[in-house]
Design a protein around this motif. Structure first.
Motif, PDB file in Angstrom:
ATOM      1  N   ARG A 153       0.830  -1.203   0.000  1.00  0.00           N
ATOM      2  CA  ARG A 153       0.000   0.000   0.000  1.00  0.00           C
ATOM      3  C   ARG A 153       0.864   1.252   0.000  1.00  0.00           C
ATOM      4  NH1 ARG A 153      -4.171  -2.418   3.376  1.00  0.00           N
ATOM      5  NH2 ARG A 153      -5.973  -2.805   2.028  1.00  0.00           N
ATOM      6  N   TRP A 184       3.976   1.578  -0.963  1.00  0.00           N
ATOM      7  CA  TRP A 184       4.660   1.665  -2.250  1.00  0.00           C
ATOM      8  C   TRP A 184       3.743   2.353  -3.251  1.00  0.00           C
ATOM      9  CZ3 TRP A 184       4.272   0.500  -7.342  1.00  0.00           C
ATOM     10  CH2 TRP A 184       5.447   0.388  -8.096  1.00  0.00           C
ATOM     11  N   SER A 185       2.493   1.951  -3.254  1.00  0.00           N
ATOM     12  CA  SER A 185       1.554   2.486  -4.235  1.00  0.00           C
ATOM     13  C   SER A 185       1.225   3.944  -3.949  1.00  0.00           C
ATOM     14  CB  SER A 185       0.269   1.670  -4.218  1.00  0.00           C
ATOM     15  OG  SER A 185       0.564   0.289  -4.287  1.00  0.00           O
ATOM     16  N   GLU A 186       1.046   4.257  -2.687  1.00  0.00           N
ATOM     17  CA  GLU A 186       0.713   5.642  -2.353  1.00  0.00           C
ATOM     18  C   GLU A 186       1.863   6.571  -2.698  1.00  0.00           C
ATOM     19  OE1 GLU A 186      -0.361   5.162   1.712  1.00  0.00           O
ATOM     20  OE2 GLU A 186      -2.218   4.119   1.154  1.00  0.00           O
ATOM     21  N   ARG A 190       3.683   6.404  -5.104  1.00  0.00           N
ATOM     22  CA  ARG A 190       3.734   6.603  -6.554  1.00  0.00           C
ATOM     23  C   ARG A 190       2.374   6.955  -7.135  1.00  0.00           C
ATOM     24  NH1 ARG A 190       7.083   3.447  -4.409  1.00  0.00           N
ATOM     25  NH2 ARG A 190       9.236   3.201  -5.131  1.00  0.00           N
ATOM     26  N   GLN A 191       1.468   7.231  -6.257  1.00  0.00           N
ATOM     27  CA  GLN A 191       0.096   7.506  -6.643  1.00  0.00           C
ATOM     28  C   GLN A 191      -0.007   8.479  -7.823  1.00  0.00           C
ATOM     29  OE1 GLN A 191      -2.185   8.792  -3.298  1.00  0.00           O
ATOM     30  NE2 GLN A 191      -4.107   8.268  -4.300  1.00  0.00           N
ATOM     31  N   ARG A 201       2.190   9.420 -10.156  1.00  0.00           N
ATOM     32  CA  ARG A 201       2.675   8.886 -11.435  1.00  0.00           C
ATOM     33  C   ARG A 201       1.726   7.841 -11.996  1.00  0.00           C
ATOM     34  NH1 ARG A 201       8.659   6.875 -11.004  1.00  0.00           N
ATOM     35  NH2 ARG A 201       8.431   6.901  -8.741  1.00  0.00           N
ATOM     36  N   LEU A 202       1.210   6.992 -11.106  1.00  0.00           N
ATOM     37  CA  LEU A 202       0.316   5.936 -11.564  1.00  0.00           C
ATOM     38  C   LEU A 202      -0.965   6.519 -12.142  1.00  0.00           C
ATOM     39  CD1 LEU A 202       0.760   3.330  -8.667  1.00  0.00           C
ATOM     40  CD2 LEU A 202       1.666   3.206 -10.985  1.00  0.00           C
ATOM     41  N   ALA A 203      -1.535   7.474 -11.432  1.00  0.00           N
ATOM     42  CA  ALA A 203      -2.781   8.070 -11.907  1.00  0.00           C
ATOM     43  C   ALA A 203      -2.560   8.777 -13.238  1.00  0.00           C
ATOM     44  CB  ALA A 203      -3.310   9.053 -10.868  1.00  0.00           C
ATOM     45  N   ALA A 248      -0.458   8.126 -15.539  1.00  0.00           N
ATOM     46  CA  ALA A 248      -0.324   7.147 -16.622  1.00  0.00           C
ATOM     47  C   ALA A 248      -1.697   6.754 -17.158  1.00  0.00           C
ATOM     48  CB  ALA A 248       0.428   5.918 -16.127  1.00  0.00           C
ATOM     49  N   ARG A 249      -2.587   6.461 -16.263  1.00  0.00           N
ATOM     50  CA  ARG A 249      -3.925   6.054 -16.689  1.00  0.00           C
ATOM     51  C   ARG A 249      -4.627   7.161 -17.445  1.00  0.00           C
ATOM     52  NH1 ARG A 249      -7.312   2.026 -12.861  1.00  0.00           N
ATOM     53  NH2 ARG A 249      -5.935   0.249 -13.238  1.00  0.00           N
ATOM     54  N   PHE A 293      -3.272   7.504 -20.900  1.00  0.00           N
ATOM     55  CA  PHE A 293      -3.690   6.383 -21.739  1.00  0.00           C
ATOM     56  C   PHE A 293      -5.142   6.525 -22.161  1.00  0.00           C
ATOM     57  CE2 PHE A 293      -5.417   2.253 -22.631  1.00  0.00           C
ATOM     58  CZ  PHE A 293      -4.414   1.605 -23.320  1.00  0.00           C
ATOM     59  N   ASP A 294      -5.993   6.792 -21.207  1.00  0.00           N
ATOM     60  CA  ASP A 294      -7.414   6.883 -21.505  1.00  0.00           C
ATOM     61  C   ASP A 294      -7.720   8.072 -22.405  1.00  0.00           C
ATOM     62  OD1 ASP A 294      -7.836   4.652 -20.018  1.00  0.00           O
ATOM     63  OD2 ASP A 294      -8.528   5.705 -18.224  1.00  0.00           O
ATOM     64  N   ARG A 317      -7.405   7.589 -26.093  1.00  0.00           N
ATOM     65  CA  ARG A 317      -8.246   6.543 -26.686  1.00  0.00           C
ATOM     66  C   ARG A 317      -9.724   6.864 -26.793  1.00  0.00           C
ATOM     67  NH1 ARG A 317      -8.779   1.479 -26.719  1.00  0.00           N
ATOM     68  NH2 ARG A 317      -7.120   0.514 -27.870  1.00  0.00           N
ATOM     69  N   ASP A 318     -10.148   8.075 -26.594  1.00  0.00           N
ATOM     70  CA  ASP A 318     -11.587   8.298 -26.708  1.00  0.00           C
ATOM     71  C   ASP A 318     -11.921   9.314 -27.797  1.00  0.00           C
ATOM     72  OD1 ASP A 318     -11.710   6.617 -24.505  1.00  0.00           O
ATOM     73  OD2 ASP A 318     -11.561   8.280 -23.103  1.00  0.00           O
TER      74      ASP A 318
END
Lengths: 125, 125
Positions: free
Chosen positions: B103, B105-107, B109-110, B112-114, B116-117, B120-121, B124-125
DNA sequence: CTGTATCCGCGAGGATACTG
DNA sequence: CAGTATCCTCGCGGATACAG
């Protein structure tokens, strides 16, 4: 279609909404870990990856690559036309460290874990 | 029957055979993490757990508890008739630490992770 | 060669009824 | 209350054919 919101995105219910979901997504799918590791082992094109990951189907590799790109762990031609190979992102490299920690954690407790299973299974046949 | 070799034991293919499989099993199933945490929150009997984990079905809770016992993370009446409540084993307590690390680790990098999404999204729309 | 579009099997997760 | 036994659904992982 609509696969990129499919594969690796049952959204790891228990972590849903939380940032950890993206990590669990990779860990919990059939080819997630194997694929990031293959990408790390050498930046590869699609077919090289498929040969490296022996057994993975065409479609599933694409789906997995797409999910990994969406989550920011790799980049590649599928999202960035300028690229010809799949490569790890910085976060992707860090993810591999995390995976290795999990492996270490497990190996350190290998004995106790194995014993638990043995006892349980013995009690039941 | 034969559930105890079912739930949490698609044997996390990518780690198959390795000791890490038992960890991934917990992480990757619908109620694995939630259940160990519920057990930690207070040693509980079956029905208390079910109320605590609102939404889980009767059968699935049993299956999950059985799998967690088989893997050595909890103990309880299902395997040990002397017990009346489900409790964490020492390894189970350590597992929660590992989960917390993931948890964290993820927080960390929160962002950067968000991002990325989102990127990406958006593409694509 | 890389990616898309379909179709399918199987197993985890769920609903429910039955047993001590 | 705790656990077992069935039945069903839905989606991941896979096979295959098709398109740039």
């Amino acid at each position: 279609m609509e696969t990129y919101r499919n594969v690796m995105e049952s959204e790891a219910a228990r972590f849903s909404g939380s940032p950890a979901a993206q990590v669990i997504n990779v860990l919990s799918t059939r080819w997630g870990v194997l694929t990031v590791e293959a990408v790390r082992d050498g930046n590869m094109r699609f077919n090289e990856l498929q040969r490296h990951l022996c057994g993975i189907s065409h479609k599933v590799l694409i789906d997995t690559l797409r999910a990994l790109q969406r989550d920011g762990f790799i980049r590649g031609p599928l999202t960035d036309p300028r690229l010809t190979e799949y490569v790890l992102t910085p976060v992707g490299a860090e993810l591999i460290e995390l995976i290795n920690e999990i492996r270490r954690w497990s190996e350190d407790r290998q004995g106790r874990l194995a014993r638990a299973r043995d006892e349980f299974d013995r009690g039941r046949d």
